[in-house]
Design a protein around this motif. Structure first.
Motif, PDB file in Angstrom:
ATOM      1  N   ARG A   1       0.916  -1.203   0.103  1.00  0.00           N
ATOM      2  CA  ARG A   1      -0.043  -0.184   0.108  1.00  0.00           C
ATOM      3  C   ARG A   1       0.863   1.110   0.087  1.00  0.00           C
ATOM      4  O   ARG A   1       0.571   2.404  -0.699  1.00  0.00           O
ATOM      5  CB  ARG A   1      -1.020  -0.064   1.082  1.00  0.00           C
ATOM      6  CG  ARG A   1      -1.707   1.128   1.558  1.00  0.00           C
ATOM      7  CD  ARG A   1      -2.624   1.656   0.440  1.00  0.00           C
ATOM      8  NE  ARG A   1      -3.421   0.766  -0.283  1.00  0.00           N
ATOM      9  CZ  ARG A   1      -4.135   0.994  -1.377  1.00  0.00           C
ATOM     10  NH1 ARG A   1      -4.068   2.077  -2.036  1.00  0.00           N
ATOM     11  NH2 ARG A   1      -4.834  -0.224  -1.693  1.00  0.00           N
ATOM     12  N   ARG A   2       1.826   1.270   0.804  1.00  0.00           N
ATOM     13  CA  ARG A   2       2.747   2.344   0.726  1.00  0.00           C
ATOM     14  C   ARG A   2       3.538   2.651  -0.329  1.00  0.00           C
ATOM     15  O   ARG A   2       3.728   3.692  -0.607  1.00  0.00           O
ATOM     16  CB  ARG A   2       3.693   2.428   2.000  1.00  0.00           C
ATOM     17  CG  ARG A   2       4.593   3.672   2.277  1.00  0.00           C
ATOM     18  CD  ARG A   2       5.582   3.208   3.391  1.00  0.00           C
ATOM     19  NE  ARG A   2       6.083   4.361   4.146  1.00  0.00           N
ATOM     20  CZ  ARG A   2       7.286   4.194   4.942  1.00  0.00           C
ATOM     21  NH1 ARG A   2       7.701   3.166   5.051  1.00  0.00           N
ATOM     22  NH2 ARG A   2       7.421   5.257   5.491  1.00  0.00           N
ATOM     23  N   ALA A   3       3.801   1.480  -0.953  1.00  0.00           N
ATOM     24  CA  ALA A   3       4.647   1.955  -2.320  1.00  0.00           C
ATOM     25  C   ALA A   3       3.643   2.229  -3.443  1.00  0.00           C
ATOM     26  O   ALA A   3       4.046   3.192  -4.228  1.00  0.00           O
ATOM     27  CB  ALA A   3       5.356   0.418  -2.652  1.00  0.00           C
ATOM     28  N   LEU A   4       2.455   1.839  -3.361  1.00  0.00           N
ATOM     29  CA  LEU A   4       1.456   2.298  -4.440  1.00  0.00           C
ATOM     30  C   LEU A   4       1.067   3.646  -4.273  1.00  0.00           C
ATOM     31  O   LEU A   4       1.184   4.517  -5.075  1.00  0.00           O
ATOM     32  CB  LEU A   4       0.111   1.448  -4.412  1.00  0.00           C
ATOM     33  CG  LEU A   4       0.364  -0.096  -4.726  1.00  0.00           C
ATOM     34  CD1 LEU A   4      -0.809  -0.636  -4.407  1.00  0.00           C
ATOM     35  CD2 LEU A   4       0.539  -0.131  -6.435  1.00  0.00           C
ATOM     36  N   VAL A   5       0.903   4.287  -3.018  1.00  0.00           N
ATOM     37  CA  VAL A   5       0.832   5.471  -2.612  1.00  0.00           C
ATOM     38  C   VAL A   5       2.067   6.310  -3.157  1.00  0.00           C
ATOM     39  O   VAL A   5       1.704   7.594  -3.765  1.00  0.00           O
ATOM     40  CB  VAL A   5       0.567   5.811  -1.168  1.00  0.00           C
ATOM     41  CG1 VAL A   5       0.383   7.302  -0.842  1.00  0.00           C
ATOM     42  CG2 VAL A   5      -0.734   5.241  -0.872  1.00  0.00           C
ATOM     43  N   ALA A   6       3.284   6.114  -3.047  1.00  0.00           N
ATOM     44  CA  ALA A   6       4.486   6.663  -2.993  1.00  0.00           C
ATOM     45  C   ALA A   6       4.719   6.894  -4.792  1.00  0.00           C
ATOM     46  O   ALA A   6       4.729   7.870  -5.001  1.00  0.00           O
ATOM     47  CB  ALA A   6       5.884   6.039  -2.785  1.00  0.00           C
ATOM     48  N   ALA A   7       4.152   5.955  -5.495  1.00  0.00           N
ATOM     49  CA  ALA A   7       4.173   5.961  -6.991  1.00  0.00           C
ATOM     50  C   ALA A   7       3.243   6.777  -7.362  1.00  0.00           C
ATOM     51  O   ALA A   7       3.392   7.480  -8.416  1.00  0.00           O
ATOM     52  CB  ALA A   7       4.145   4.549  -7.555  1.00  0.00           C
ATOM     53  N   ALA A   8       1.993   6.641  -6.753  1.00  0.00           N
ATOM     54  CA  ALA A   8       0.875   7.666  -7.454  1.00  0.00           C
ATOM     55  C   ALA A   8       1.227   8.935  -7.082  1.00  0.00           C
ATOM     56  O   ALA A   8       1.062   9.940  -7.789  1.00  0.00           O
ATOM     57  CB  ALA A   8      -0.255   7.269  -6.680  1.00  0.00           C
ATOM     58  N   THR A   9       1.804   9.256  -6.027  1.00  0.00           N
ATOM     59  CA  THR A   9       2.338  10.839  -5.692  1.00  0.00           C
ATOM     60  C   THR A   9       3.271  11.254  -6.412  1.00  0.00           C
ATOM     61  O   THR A   9       3.210  12.260  -7.208  1.00  0.00           O
ATOM     62  CB  THR A   9       2.746  10.914  -3.995  1.00  0.00           C
ATOM     63  OG1 THR A   9       1.805  10.278  -3.218  1.00  0.00           O
ATOM     64  CG2 THR A   9       3.167  12.353  -3.808  1.00  0.00           C
ATOM     65  N   TYR A  10       4.243  10.322  -7.011  1.00  0.00           N
ATOM     66  CA  TYR A  10       5.162  10.968  -8.004  1.00  0.00           C
ATOM     67  C   TYR A  10       4.822  10.934  -9.081  1.00  0.00           C
ATOM     68  O   TYR A  10       4.998  11.984  -9.769  1.00  0.00           O
ATOM     69  CB  TYR A  10       6.475   9.467  -7.888  1.00  0.00           C
ATOM     70  CG  TYR A  10       7.404   9.778  -9.058  1.00  0.00           C
ATOM     71  CD1 TYR A  10       8.527  10.399  -8.669  1.00  0.00           C
ATOM     72  CD2 TYR A  10       7.118   9.553 -10.074  1.00  0.00           C
ATOM     73  CE1 TYR A  10       9.661  10.848  -9.309  1.00  0.00           C
ATOM     74  CE2 TYR A  10       7.898   9.727 -11.351  1.00  0.00           C
ATOM     75  CZ  TYR A  10       9.323  10.335 -11.089  1.00  0.00           C
ATOM     76  OH  TYR A  10      10.276  10.642 -11.798  1.00  0.00           O
ATOM     77  N   VAL A  11       3.775  10.302  -9.781  1.00  0.00           N
ATOM     78  CA  VAL A  11       3.442  10.396 -11.178  1.00  0.00           C
ATOM     79  C   VAL A  11       2.585  11.831 -11.007  1.00  0.00           C
ATOM     80  O   VAL A  11       2.300  12.505 -12.291  1.00  0.00           O
ATOM     81  CB  VAL A  11       2.627   9.195 -11.579  1.00  0.00           C
ATOM     82  CG1 VAL A  11       3.396   8.152 -11.788  1.00  0.00           C
ATOM     83  CG2 VAL A  11       1.328   8.879 -10.955  1.00  0.00           C
ATOM     84  N   SER A  12       1.697  12.196  -9.764  1.00  0.00           N
ATOM     85  CA  SER A  12       0.888  13.330  -9.893  1.00  0.00           C
ATOM     86  C   SER A  12       1.800  14.465  -9.778  1.00  0.00           C
ATOM     87  O   SER A  12       1.175  15.682 -10.060  1.00  0.00           O
ATOM     88  CB  SER A  12       0.251  13.139  -8.564  1.00  0.00           C
ATOM     89  OG  SER A  12       0.879  13.449  -7.347  1.00  0.00           O
TER      90      SER A  12
END
Length: 297
Positions: free
Chosen positions: A281-292
């Protein structure tokens, strides 16, 4: 032997030259936008995210003794990375990556990692000469390994005593290099981080979901597989378990480096002792934050 850092980052350390535009693009498009030069490469991108999570990565790569290389090493040190073990070549130039991103995603990219490939196993010398380990007392910690290395060197790593006690985390540099990871498919401690396309290339198949892809990779011999699929569900699979989560929905403003951010965030989360579901979950949130585009490079 006492380890000198929490995690090794082995692979490409180079300059990224990224052109971005808010326009949709096709072949032959000529549009206004912004061009940025920043530290990049899979190993470097992973290291930058690890630093943000409070870890101190050690870079093992090839960097030229040119002005570009001096600037890159200085920047890596400023960001909190250990650069003392980089292989600095007098004859090989610092590598570079060039990409074009439009509103419709990555349009095209060229990775010039020839210096890393030509340096070969010279980048691994610190793991054998006592600085980071020896054949009799190998590195025992985490290792982030990227597919920009040659097939020959990845095969050497798969069989080397220098990595016999390491926790290997492996990612392809791109779909075009995904099949290089076949050499590590049967390694007893290697975790593969791939997207749906890369999983298909490794398995010589087409998958409709990350779950199907992750299960297939494990069946083919992977110790553990993490498969992402853009904004769709991501899956973690081992011989004994398989679970899936969906990433947050965000507006995508950039894509280069997203997979590396995901991998680094997952590694850091597990290093902190998070359970598998929380780490994903934390990794998916980090990647989503990055691409945003909401967090710095």
């Amino acid at each position: 032997m006492k380890q000198t850092s929490e995690i090794l980052c082995i692979g490409s350390v180079l300059w990224d030259v990224i052109g971005r535009t808010a326009s949709h693009m096709r072949v032959g498009s000529d549009v206004p936008g912004r061009i940025h030069r920043l530290p990049g490469g899979v190993a470097m991108n992973i290291a930058m995210t690890l630093v943000r999570f409070g870890l101190r990565p050690v870079l093992l790569s090839a960097v030229g003794r040119d002005a570009e290389g001096d600037e890159l090493v200085a920047e890596a040190g400023r960001m909190g990375m250990e650069t003392a073990h980089l292989y600095r070549s007098d004859d090989l130039p610092t590598d570079i990556y060039m990409a074009i991103e439009g509103a419709n995603g990555l349009i095209a990219a060229i990775a010039d990692a020839h210096s890393l490939e030509q340096a070969g196993d010279k980048i691994l010398r610190p793991l054998a000469d006592g600085r980071l380990g020896t054949p009799g007392a190998p590195w025992e910690g985490l290792v982030a390994l990227d597919g920009n290395l040659t097939v020959e060197l990845l095969g050497q790593i798969a069989e080397s005593d220098l990595f016999a006690r390491a926790d290997l985390r492996v990612a392809p540099a791109s779909p075009g290099k995904a099949e290089r990871l076949l050499a590590l498919m049967g390694h007893p401690s290697a975790t593969l981080y791939v997207n749906l396309e890369e999983a298909g290339l490794l398995c010589h198949a087409t998958f409709e979901s990350s779950e199907a892809a992750a299960r297939a990779l494990v069946t083919r011999g992977a110790h553990r597989a993490l498969v992402t699929d853009g904004g769709r569900a991501a899956t973690v699979a081992t011989q004994d378990s398989c679970f899936t989560q969906t990433p947050p929905e965000v507006l995508v403003t950039r894509v280069t480096g997203a997979g590396d951010t995901f991998m680094a965030a997952h590694i850091a989360s597990e290093a902190e002792g998070m359970d598998p579901n929380a780490a994903l979950r934390r990794a998916l949130v980090a990647a989503a934050t990055y691409v945003s585009g909401d967090n710095p490079l």
